[in-house]
Design an enzyme around this catalytic site. Sequence first.
Site, short mmCIF file in Angstrom:
data_model
loop_
_atom_site.label_atom_id
_atom_site.label_comp_id
_atom_site.label_asym_id
_atom_site.label_seq_id
_atom_site.Cartn_x
_atom_site.Cartn_y
_atom_site.Cartn_z
N GLY A 56 88.14 -25.47 -17.36
CA GLY A 56 86.65 -24.17 -17.65
C GLY A 56 85.80 -24.95 -17.36
N HIS A 57 85.48 -25.81 -15.87
CA HIS A 57 84.80 -27.17 -15.85
C HIS A 57 85.19 -26.73 -13.67
CE1 HIS A 57 83.55 -28.06 -19.05
NE2 HIS A 57 84.29 -29.24 -19.13
N HIS A 217 79.77 -27.51 -22.22
CA HIS A 217 81.00 -27.00 -22.82
C HIS A 217 80.72 -25.32 -23.16
CE1 HIS A 217 82.24 -31.06 -22.05
NE2 HIS A 217 83.36 -30.94 -22.37
#
Lengths: 329, 329, 210, 210
Positions: A56-57, A217
């Site tokens: 997700g990064h 996050h």
Amino acid sequence: MKKLINDPQTVVAESLEGFGAAHPDVVAIHRDPWFVTRAGGTSAGKVGLVSGGGSGHEPLHGGFVGAGMLDAAVPGAMFTSPTPDQIAPALQAADAGAGVLAIVKNYTGDVLNFEMAAELADDVEVRTVVVNDDVAVEDSLYTAGRRGVAGTVAVEKIAGAAAERGDDLDAVVAVAEKVIANVRSMGVALTACTVPHAGKPSFDLPDDEIEIGIGIHGEPGRRRIPLAGADEITELLLTPVADDLGLTGGEKVLLFVNGMGGTPASELYVVYRQARALLEGRGVEVSRSLVGNYVTSLEMQGASVTVLRLDDELTALWDAPVHTTALRW
Amino acid sequence: MKKLINDPQTVVAESLEGFGAAHPDVVAIHRDPWFVTRAGGTSAGKVGLVSGGGSGHEPLHGGFVGAGMLDAAVPGAMFTSPTPDQIAPALQAADAGAGVLAIVKNYTGDVLNFEMAAELADDVEVRTVVVNDDVAVEDSLYTAGRRGVAGTVAVEKIAGAAAERGDDLDAVVAVAEKVIANVRSMGVALTACTVPHAGKPSFDLPDDEIEIGIGIHGEPGRRRIPLAGADEITELLLTPVADDLGLTGGEKVLLFVNGMGGTPASELYVVYRQARALLEGRGVEVSRSLVGNYVTSLEMQGASVTVLRLDDELTALWDAPVHTTALRW
Amino acid sequence: MTLDVAWAVDWVRRSAQTVTEHREELIELDRQIGDGDHGENLFRGFSAVVAKLDALPAEPADIGEVLRLVATTLMSTVGGAAGPLYGTAYLRAAKATGVTQLDSHGVVALLEAALEGIVARGKATTGEKTMVDAWTPATEAAVAAADGGASPAQVLAAAADAARDGAEATIPLVATKGRASYLGERSAGHLDPGARSTELILRAAAQAAA
Amino acid sequence: MTLDVAWAVDWVRRSAQTVTEHREELIELDRQIGDGDHGENLFRGFSAVVAKLDALPAEPADIGEVLRLVATTLMSTVGGAAGPLYGTAYLRAAKATGVTQLDSHGVVALLEAALEGIVARGKATTGEKTMVDAWTPATEAAVAAADGGASPAQVLAAAADAARDGAEATIPLVATKGRASYLGERSAGHLDPGARSTELILRAAAQAAA
Ligand SMILES: Nc1ncnc2c1ncn2[C@@H]1O[C@H](COP(=O)(O)OP(=O)(O)O)[C@@H](O)[C@H]1O
Ligand SMILES: Nc1ncnc2c1ncn2[C@@H]1O[C@H](COP(=O)(O)OP(=O)(O)O)[C@@H](O)[C@H]1O
Ligand SMILES: [Mg+2]
Ligand SMILES: [Mg+2]
Ligand SMILES: [Mg+2]
Ligand SMILES: [Mg+2]
């Protein structure tokens, strides 16, 4: 929740398959367990560099695998640290006889899973550095310490160049530690992001408020303030970064404006413009720059400002050739 | 509306200032009127390449100025074609004696403004190609024709390489036309984007619907369908593209999955994976790939799929060195 | 009365069930002060454990073998902070329970080993707003119950009750370990997700014994 | 009765005012079937025109000079489709009005030149859902009024009324020129923004003459 995915359970695997298929000249994808290595592996005798963390990064970390940077990257589930049994074979794969540097962002999960992986891969000489560049987190005995955020790119690039020029493990660790000691970041979110399996935004943010000091996050930040102009927001990010670095004028720095994923490039350059002006106002010379989406939080709208104090060695290592899917020169 | 900007009226100028300050080794920014050129200008005797269009599609076009690609780019207001008095000096600046190719996306505004600019810059030999790769638009005598979308990147890259190897104006035009004849695209939007001066989303889209066949200006698409899985959506994009190109098997292609700005990289690779599988299912070989945010609609969530039929010449020109802020190899 | 391998297997299945039922709740708790994945992490992990249990050719030989299976599976599927923490807890517990029967003191030994594992791995003490704030009172209550002559089922019920109270008591705390610590004062006013999942898992143990 | 330079200046200022007042409306119309910038484009353009007018050292010599100023300023500030179209319209109109006074037939000549400029630049005919659908009936109505002996003010009022009706009549049309044509059938049911801005600008001309 609107996403271009098939299933929250399969998105990481399918994305890795696509990534590997698109870039076979640069990376190789290993499955069961999932990790990414250089297409050609670590060259013999070179110190291996491994990083990893939740997915997700992107492009972090897989996008930074390649010549001059990482040898392997280990993607966890979305926003969730990878597991020791994923990390251990990546450490082993990255080892070409000179040992491995593990670059770990300072989150309890990442630290613990890498620690257990190093125990598992006890045939490999593993040294670990922990990136903790986020000045939004008060650093005190009473927290898990500062988070590792966008400064990780600088650590991976520069330590990668040191390994590529033939530094031994001690020397690569020393360079990485030097970057960590000289890099600071702070971020802002205009919107939250939605983790696929959660199905709803990671925090609730009214239309007229922003979160200052967010991590990567989708976690809420330190405080919430009314929406302000880009110059004002940039000052709220740059000032603590520059103060914490103790910049007093005369320094040379790398200025890195990072997009959180959903911010148009035009806005990142508006932020860059003001951050640079503020640094120059302090008498600091911006001698290197990076602007773009490098350490993201899915589709979050927002940005972070990272400053790395440079000396000649760090500058030369930053400038050294790199050939990854996300950074190349 | 939440944006990292100071003022809708100044965002384009401030962003260009930041862009120029961050990349002085690659680009030079000209103001009053605003345009971007290569830092070192067009090399003597080389055909100049100029493109332009509304802002909000970054890195298009400024991010493609540099060795092996464009000589100048002309940014208009957000989603609004630039004006003739901006374009004309850019045409003049890009002219190094061998004439200039103007690469225009097929929108009435872009076509008319470039046409007037060529009239103004009558000291420059200007040839124009019009990119119209969007198969979402029915091509008929009764419309303004197909739009130019992400295929523009391929035209700029490949024509740029032709100019760099020394082709004359006729030859560069011919190469550009060849790319245009062989490139097709189609896009999807999961969300609309918000143009700063409009202050609200460019169209209204319910939470459970997506727009198929969108352009890159936040305009609504051809039709609206219920939200579906990534594989299904990808098939809706890839099929008309491949059909329109008449791919029957045995061809080599460049597969380009473009993010509209607000889509995480992980999702783009999920789309890439399926688009590639569908092409391979047709017996088509994906011999080159590009995945990322290259032609965006501000923070829109969505993606487009572009396929370029390659031959040896186009492949070699695609592979030729390029050194811009957004594409580099 | 003693607990046997069937109990251990039942505990694991009940754990998977309760974690599935409370998946959303744990996600929401973690969304408040963390990154919203705790429910998903444990759901993924315990689903994998059940799949492995189902695929076993034969009933495990002893309780420790069941717990070792849980440990290795959680370690390889959960990730995040919870993976190593619960993984280490079950691993230590497995080492303490290489037997076919557990009496009340055996149950206490299991819980103490688990808590030691969590503390060894995560270095947290009580009051830091983590799962340690549920495990510590649970273990203490188990000791007291066992010392008072309670049955294994009663020991586990006491542990689960104490875990529940310990979890509740994390609400006013300011986190100083784990991801919630980044929020500083803003972490107060929320229940710690790991403390809540501890309560759920210990309740499952008690119910399997009842 | 004739119109003079003061009228031309007043027309321009009233155009800027009406475009400013209807900025949001034009954006919204363009948002429906285009890219939502038409109101902003004309607002930016006419604001620049007024700034240039204000900065003039002396009153312009003739009507054509005023319209030329509008033409060059719109061309250099509006962009999009509307910039070249309106720019060319004013440029042609300027060429037709190098005089200090306009009678009714002079007004007709101005409007006809503007329409010719738009058509020459944009290649649209009536029924394609563009500003041509407002300019064409406006010019026809002006011709009829002038032929019937109307004053310049009456000619412009007739033109503005016809532009309004022409704009209204674009609603059911399917666009076949400009950005709205990409929508195909979905463009029907919406008023064309360029036709609406034409109506506003011609109404401003009539009001300046009244
Ligand atoms: N150092 C630690 N010691 C004990 N428990 C911890 C520690 N750090 C975090 N935890 C527990 O882990 C839980 C979070 O787990 P999870 O959400 O799965 O991982 P992550 O924080 O990596 O997303 C917290 O609620 C807390 O109870
Ligand atoms: N070919 C054409 N001929 C005449 N008018 C046109 C043509 N194409 C577009 N227009 C007009 O231009 C208007 C749109 O202007 P604007 O929104 O400013 O430009 P863009 O479409 O480039 O965003 C349309 O509403 C239509 O009236
Ligand atoms: Mg997590
Ligand atoms: Mg426009
Ligand atoms: Mg979590
Ligand atoms: Mg428009």
